[in-house]
Design an enzyme around this catalytic site. Structure first.
Site, PDB file in Angstrom:
ATOM      1  N   ARG A   1      42.337  47.045  25.673  1.00 16.90           N
ATOM      2  CA  ARG A   1      42.774  45.697  26.035  1.00 16.90           C
ATOM      3  C   ARG A   1      41.744  44.702  25.527  1.00 16.90           C
ATOM      4  NH1 ARG A   1      41.439  42.482  30.937  1.00 16.90           N
ATOM      5  NH2 ARG A   1      43.016  40.870  31.154  1.00 16.90           N
TER       6      ARG A   1
ATOM      7  N   ASN B   1      43.610  42.701  38.239  1.00 15.26           N
ATOM      8  CA  ASN B   1      42.159  42.814  38.124  1.00 15.26           C
ATOM      9  C   ASN B   1      41.592  42.819  39.533  1.00 15.26           C
ATOM     10  OD1 ASN B   1      42.622  42.549  35.408  1.00 15.26           O
ATOM     11  ND2 ASN B   1      41.503  40.630  35.161  1.00 15.26           N
TER      12      ASN B   1
ATOM     13  N   TYR C   1      38.130  43.567  41.996  1.00 15.34           N
ATOM     14  CA  TYR C   1      36.701  43.841  42.136  1.00 15.34           C
ATOM     15  C   TYR C   1      36.296  44.096  43.591  1.00 15.34           C
ATOM     16  CZ  TYR C   1      36.388  42.952  37.219  1.00 15.34           C
ATOM     17  OH  TYR C   1      36.576  43.061  35.873  1.00 15.34           O
TER      18      TYR C   1
ATOM     19  N   GLU D   1      43.826  35.952  34.516  1.00 18.12           N
ATOM     20  CA  GLU D   1      43.261  35.325  35.707  1.00 18.12           C
ATOM     21  C   GLU D   1      43.369  33.806  35.733  1.00 18.12           C
ATOM     22  OE1 GLU D   1      39.299  36.739  36.429  1.00 18.12           O
ATOM     23  OE2 GLU D   1      39.936  38.815  36.624  1.00 18.12           O
TER      24      GLU D   1
ATOM     25  N   HIS E   1      42.101  34.479  27.358  1.00 20.60           N
ATOM     26  CA  HIS E   1      41.059  34.897  28.302  1.00 20.60           C
ATOM     27  C   HIS E   1      39.978  33.808  28.261  1.00 20.60           C
ATOM     28  CE1 HIS E   1      39.293  38.669  30.390  1.00 20.60           C
ATOM     29  NE2 HIS E   1      38.456  37.669  30.646  1.00 20.60           N
TER      30      HIS E   1
ATOM     31  N   GLU F   1      41.741  45.409  34.902  1.00 18.12           N
ATOM     32  CA  GLU F   1      40.276  45.379  35.012  1.00 18.12           C
ATOM     33  C   GLU F   1      39.864  45.949  36.354  1.00 18.12           C
ATOM     34  OE1 GLU F   1      38.285  41.587  34.531  1.00 18.12           O
ATOM     35  OE2 GLU F   1      39.496  41.093  32.776  1.00 18.12           O
TER      36      GLU F   1
HETATM   37  C1  FCB Z   1      36.877  38.984  35.591  1.00 20.17           C
HETATM   38  C2  FCB Z   1      37.029  38.530  34.154  1.00 20.17           C
HETATM   39  C3  FCB Z   1      36.240  39.348  33.176  1.00 20.17           C
HETATM   40  C4  FCB Z   1      34.903  39.756  33.720  1.00 20.17           C
HETATM   41  C5  FCB Z   1      35.029  40.355  35.085  1.00 20.17           C
HETATM   42  C6  FCB Z   1      33.734  40.830  35.696  1.00 20.17           C
HETATM   43  O1  FCB Z   1      37.092  37.901  36.442  1.00 20.17           O
HETATM   44  O2  FCB Z   1      38.382  38.573  33.764  1.00 20.17           O
HETATM   45  O3  FCB Z   1      36.153  38.623  31.979  1.00 20.17           O
HETATM   46  O4  FCB Z   1      34.034  38.697  33.682  1.00 20.17           O
HETATM   47  O5  FCB Z   1      35.624  39.440  35.953  1.00 20.17           O
END
Ligand code: FCB
Length: 467
Positions: free
Chosen positions: A89, A307, A309, A178, A133, A373
């Site tokens: 990607r 995505n 985290y 995002e 992006h 992600e």
């Molecule tokens: C996301 C982004 C990516 C990277 C990660 C850690 O928000 O899409 O580019 O910075 O966080």
């Protein structure tokens, strides 16, 4: 497989109930890795400009050179291949393909993505293109940026330039990465490019980003001559109330509303969530919707990129116990969970990942999900050979892949997983200080060295495939 080969026997996944069709990949984005900022006709994006603002980026870092991927692309594709993944990607830099964001194609810039696509296909890797992006051409920001409606139409025109060139070989297309970050961090909080602090501008940006997604999706789908997949990638967490109090419940609802529902409701249901519209009205703000916009925005799409985290709890009071800020707006405060943290200070919450995925399946049914992600920054120490024994990142990936498996077992239709990131790179406002790669980059020499997590990832994919 031999557990000692990955150096972390505790990290074998208990279950790997994933079908052979599950897509494994690694992800990057243009500005974070390419460098060559002024080559072959590329003009500045908002990030080139923002990086020059004193104090905007840690250590004054910028993407002029980054991982020098623009010049090292064939070796980088070979590196991706060596990781045993199916797909890569990457994103396309708008100011490379259409400098300034208007006017004709810049052939030299588009040629780079043409070569990259060919190189990937020759290596047996599936190219997954993200069209935006975050590197908006600076000229479009000067004309008002995403708060300006015209940017949505400019984006659709640019998308078609890339689509016309690559769609004979690329099957999977993501419009935006995002939009919450573009709108919120870029226009309201100002910690990302273009660094504006204007709430109403951020609300307008949300709507025009979604409109741009819809316009581009409609045009690409109409031009497609074979079956393709179109999608959008959202960053999402979970928003639980910190306590049972009404204020905390309201704060969690507001955080979920602005973080998730103001994107997925118009995309999937053709309407903005009523509670958010009401709250915006109460503060004299509104999404600048025109007739027909919501039909465009809710154009069907095939894949939702997720995505993830970390997940958070929310409180409706600040640390002093106030329920409203100085401007009279209700407090929405993320409460750090009491968990081990990554180098970003983000808590590690894999169970919230399962929670999010199951909730997406429940609230937005019929929409296949792909993890576009997931990953973590840690304070890596490379040995003399450049190798990083990153048990912490390996554990993070293992726990989050297990969370994906758990969500699938509860019915969520998750079709793939892309690790963020292929290699250490320019982490936006954090500069090069935060390393998310599963491959270490020595920025002095540009030498790439797979970390233990990369070897573990490769072996895990092999194990799933029964190799
Ligand atoms: C996301 C982004 C990516 C990277 C990660 C850690 O928000 O899409 O580019 O910075 O966080």
């Amino acid at each position: 497989m031999n557990p000692t080969a990955i150096g972390a026997p505790g990290l074998l996944l208990p279950t790997l109930a994933l079908p052979p069709s599950f897509t494994w990949g690694v992800a990057t984005s243009s500005y974070q890795i390419e460098g060559a900022a002024a080559e072959d006709g590329r003009t500045p994006s908002i990030w080139d400009t923002f990086c020059r603002v004193p104090g905007a980026v840690v250590d004054g870092d910028h993407g002029d050179v980054a991982c020098d991927h623009y010049h090292r692309m064939p070796q980088d594709v070979a590196l991706i291949k060596s990781l045993g993944v199916d797909a890569y990607r990457f994103s396309v830099a708008w100011p490379r393909v259409q400098p300034g964001g208007t006017g004709p194609v810049n052939e030299a810039g588009l040629a780079f993505y043409d070569r990259l696509t060919d190189e990937l296909l020759a290596a047996g890797l599936d190219p997954w293109v993200t069209l935006y992006h975050w590197d908006l051409p600076q000229e479009l920001e000067d004309a008002g940026g995403w708060p300006n409606r015209d940017t949505a139409y400019r984006f659709a025109d640019y998308a078609m330039m890339v689509f016309d060139r690559l769609s004979d070989r690329v099957d999977t297309w993501t419009t935006l990465n995002e939009p919450w970050c573009s709108a919120w961090l870029g226009y309201a909080v100002g910690v990302h490019a273009p660094g504006r602090k204007d709430f109403d501008a951020a609300i307008a940006a949300v709507h025009h980003l979604l409109l741009g997604h819809g316009l581009a999706t409609q045009r690409m789908r109409a031009a497609a001559t074979r079956e393709m997949k179109f999608g959008i990638t959202l960053n999402m967490g979970t928003a639980d109330p910190a306590t049972e109090s009404q204020e905390d419940h309201d704060a969690a609802r507001r955080a979920d509303g602005m973080g998730l529902r103001v994107y997925l409701d118009p995309l999937r249901k053709g309407e903005y969530p009523a509670d958010m519209v009401e709250e915006l009205a109460a503060r004299g703000s509104a999404f600048p919707v025109r007739d027909g916009d919501l039909e465009v925005i809710s154009t069907p799409f095939d894949l939702l990129g997720v995505n993830f985290y970390f997940g958070q709890d929310f409180s409706g009071t600040d640390e002093q116990g106030n329920t409203h800020d100085a401007d009279g707006h209700p407090i929405v405060r993320g409460v750090p969970l009491d968990r081990p943290r990554t180098a970003m200070n983000w808590p590690i919450t894999p169970e919230r990942f399962t929670q999010l995925l199951v909730r997406l399946h429940r609230d937005y049914p019929g929409l296949p999900l792909v993890i576009t992600e997931n990953g973590a920054a840690f304070d890596d120490t490379a040995d003399a050979s450049g190798f990083v024994a990153d048990d912490d990142r390996t554990a993070y990936l293992a726990d989050h892949i297990a969370a994906v498996v758990a969500a699938r077992e509860q019915g969520a239709d998750i079709q793939g997983y892309f690790a963020w990131s292929l290699m250490d790179n320019f982490e936006w406002a954090e500069g090069y200080a935060k390393r998310f790669g599963i491959v270490h980059v020595d920025y002095e020499t540009q030498v790439r060295t797979p970390k233990q997590s990369a070897i573990w990832f490769r072996d895990t994919i092999g194990r799933v495939r029964g190799a």
